[in-house]
Design a protein around this motif. Structure first.
Motif, mmCIF file in Angstrom:
data_model
loop_
_atom_site.group_PDB
_atom_site.id
_atom_site.type_symbol
_atom_site.label_atom_id
_atom_site.label_comp_id
_atom_site.label_asym_id
_atom_site.label_seq_id
_atom_site.Cartn_x
_atom_site.Cartn_y
_atom_site.Cartn_z
ATOM 1 N N ASP A 203 16.755 -39.128 -47.296
ATOM 2 C CA ASP A 203 17.215 -38.028 -48.136
ATOM 3 C C ASP A 203 16.797 -36.715 -47.479
ATOM 4 O O ASP A 203 15.758 -36.139 -47.792
ATOM 5 N N VAL A 204 17.630 -36.236 -46.572
ATOM 6 C CA VAL A 204 17.329 -35.037 -45.790
ATOM 7 C C VAL A 204 18.070 -33.817 -46.331
ATOM 8 O O VAL A 204 18.131 -32.780 -45.663
ATOM 9 N N GLY A 205 18.617 -33.943 -47.540
ATOM 10 C CA GLY A 205 19.370 -32.849 -48.130
ATOM 11 C C GLY A 205 20.860 -33.098 -48.028
ATOM 12 O O GLY A 205 21.340 -33.752 -47.089
ATOM 13 N N THR A 206 21.599 -32.570 -48.989
ATOM 14 C CA THR A 206 23.022 -32.899 -49.067
ATOM 15 C C THR A 206 23.821 -32.387 -47.871
ATOM 16 O O THR A 206 24.755 -33.057 -47.417
ATOM 17 N N ASP A 207 23.466 -31.230 -47.347
ATOM 18 C CA ASP A 207 24.224 -30.701 -46.209
ATOM 19 C C ASP A 207 24.097 -31.618 -44.997
ATOM 20 O O ASP A 207 25.098 -31.937 -44.334
ATOM 21 N N ARG A 208 22.879 -32.054 -44.697
ATOM 22 C CA ARG A 208 22.676 -32.909 -43.535
ATOM 23 C C ARG A 208 23.253 -34.303 -43.767
ATOM 24 O O ARG A 208 23.712 -34.966 -42.827
ATOM 25 N N ARG A 210 25.994 -34.882 -45.448
ATOM 26 C CA ARG A 210 27.433 -34.725 -45.203
ATOM 27 C C ARG A 210 27.731 -34.746 -43.703
ATOM 28 O O ARG A 210 28.722 -35.348 -43.258
ATOM 29 N N THR A 236 15.473 -42.368 -51.169
ATOM 30 C CA THR A 236 14.935 -41.159 -51.770
ATOM 31 C C THR A 236 13.750 -41.523 -52.652
ATOM 32 O O THR A 236 13.641 -42.656 -53.123
ATOM 33 N N ARG A 262 20.303 -35.536 -59.780
ATOM 34 C CA ARG A 262 19.969 -35.614 -58.357
ATOM 35 C C ARG A 262 20.782 -36.698 -57.656
ATOM 36 O O ARG A 262 21.312 -36.491 -56.551
ATOM 37 N N ARG A 265 24.306 -35.588 -57.068
ATOM 38 C CA ARG A 265 24.470 -34.717 -55.892
ATOM 39 C C ARG A 265 24.492 -35.538 -54.607
ATOM 40 O O ARG A 265 25.232 -35.215 -53.660
ATOM 41 N N LEU A 266 23.707 -36.606 -54.559
ATOM 42 C CA LEU A 266 23.729 -37.475 -53.381
ATOM 43 C C LEU A 266 25.082 -38.180 -53.253
ATOM 44 O O LEU A 266 25.600 -38.347 -52.146
ATOM 45 N N ALA A 269 27.518 -35.947 -51.776
ATOM 46 C CA ALA A 269 27.319 -35.804 -50.330
ATOM 47 C C ALA A 269 27.807 -37.019 -49.553
ATOM 48 O O ALA A 269 27.681 -37.046 -48.324
#
Length: 305
Positions: A203-208, A210, A236, A262, A265-266, A269
């Motif tokens: 879980d490195v954040g939604t932008d990464r 994607r 996560t 949360r 949101r994943l 992504a």
């Protein structure tokens, strides 16, 4: 979206005698809460992000066999086995045995390995990264050959098998699912596209995340594989409480609604399934909340679907 559980910490009060009963209860609680899968790390020493190497750590496949014997539905796998730890022929035999004894619930989670300290500590050869990826690809080829019933010799650069016999065969057909862990864009993602049924991202954040999905999509196009055939999973971490307030330990917790948001949101992504490192995994009351989260995210689908 389905929820799995990863157990990566076994340093509970009263160890070592408490580990079996506690781990067995966690497996049963996860299954009763509707979680679809249970995972353990395949390490021999505890890893740095969790604690010092001296902390208790179970051998992965023995632990999974124990958990499978405590349950009847939840699927089981390592997140993930380092290819260097076991000869591929023996690894396939081990996963097949787990699949047979669990009634078809085993996964092969595998990766290129990284923890040099435990290799050196236990006398396991630790080749350079290029060779580890070569070995990983050969192990994947061997697994698929053995699970297909093909007993013809396998001759690779690093492994040679004169007769890759695998009897009894796995119950799950065409074979236990293969999950490759890691986010390397050039080598890992290519192997996922070519050989895997699933991948696992951090879980490195939604932008990464994607970006990772886009890279995997490109590799799938290169090898002529449908991107939709591969389940994208994310590891996560969270703790759950009814209030979502800080726990007595000082660790922040999430309410059910916050956890659902949360996870949503994943999914947006591109993630199909989530595997939780549950901070309060030994608390039976936490699984009542987990069950609520499982129900609420059951209808959540990846934005890529």
């Amino acid at each position: 979206m389905r929820l799995g559980l990863q157990v990566s910490h076994f340093s509970w009060p009263g160890t070592a005698a408490s580990i079996g009963p506690t781990f067995g209860r966690i497996a049963r609680d996860a299954e009763d809460a509707g979680m679809w899968s249970l995972w353990v790390m395949d390490h021999f020493f505890q890893i740095g992000p969790i604690g010092p190497p001296e902390l208790e750590m179970l051998e992965g496949y023995t632990a999974l066999a124990f958990a499978a014997g405590q349950t009847s539905r939840i699927e089981v796998g390592t997140l993930v086995t380092g290819v260097t730890y076991r000869h591929p022929g023996i690894l396939v035999k081990t996963v097949t045995t787990l699949d047979v004894l669990s009634g078809g619930r085993a996964w092969l989670g595998i990766g290129a390995a990284w923890n040099e300290d435990e290799h050196r500590g236990l006398g396991v050869p630790y080749p350079p990264v290029k060779e580890r990826f070569e070995r990983l690809e050969e192990a994947l080829q061997i697994a698929l050959q053995m699970w297909s019933g093909d007993e013809s010799p396998y001759a690779g650069r690093h492994y040679s098998l004169e007769r890759p016999l695998n009897s009894p065969p796995a119950i799950r057909q065409p074979h236990p699912p293969i999950l490759i862990g890691g986010m390397g864009q050039k080598k890992t993602m290519r192997l996922v596209a070519q050989y895997a049924d699933a991948c696992n991202f951090f879980d490195v954040g939604t932008d990464r995340l994607r970006v990772a999905c886009d890279v995997l999509r490109g590799h799938c196009a290169d090898v002529g594989r449908s991107y939709d055939d591969i389940s994208k999973t994310v590891l996560t971490r969270m703790s759950l409480s009814a209030s979502g307030e800080q726990a007595a330990s000082g660790e922040p917790t999430s309410s059910v609604s916050a956890a659902v948001d949360r996870l949503g949101r994943l999914a947006e992504a591109g993630m199909d399934d989530a595997i939780l490192g549950l901070g309060n995994q030994t608390d039976p009351a936490a699984y009542e909340l987990v069950a609520d989260v499982v129900r609420q995210v059951a209808g959540v689908t990846s934005a890529d679907r």
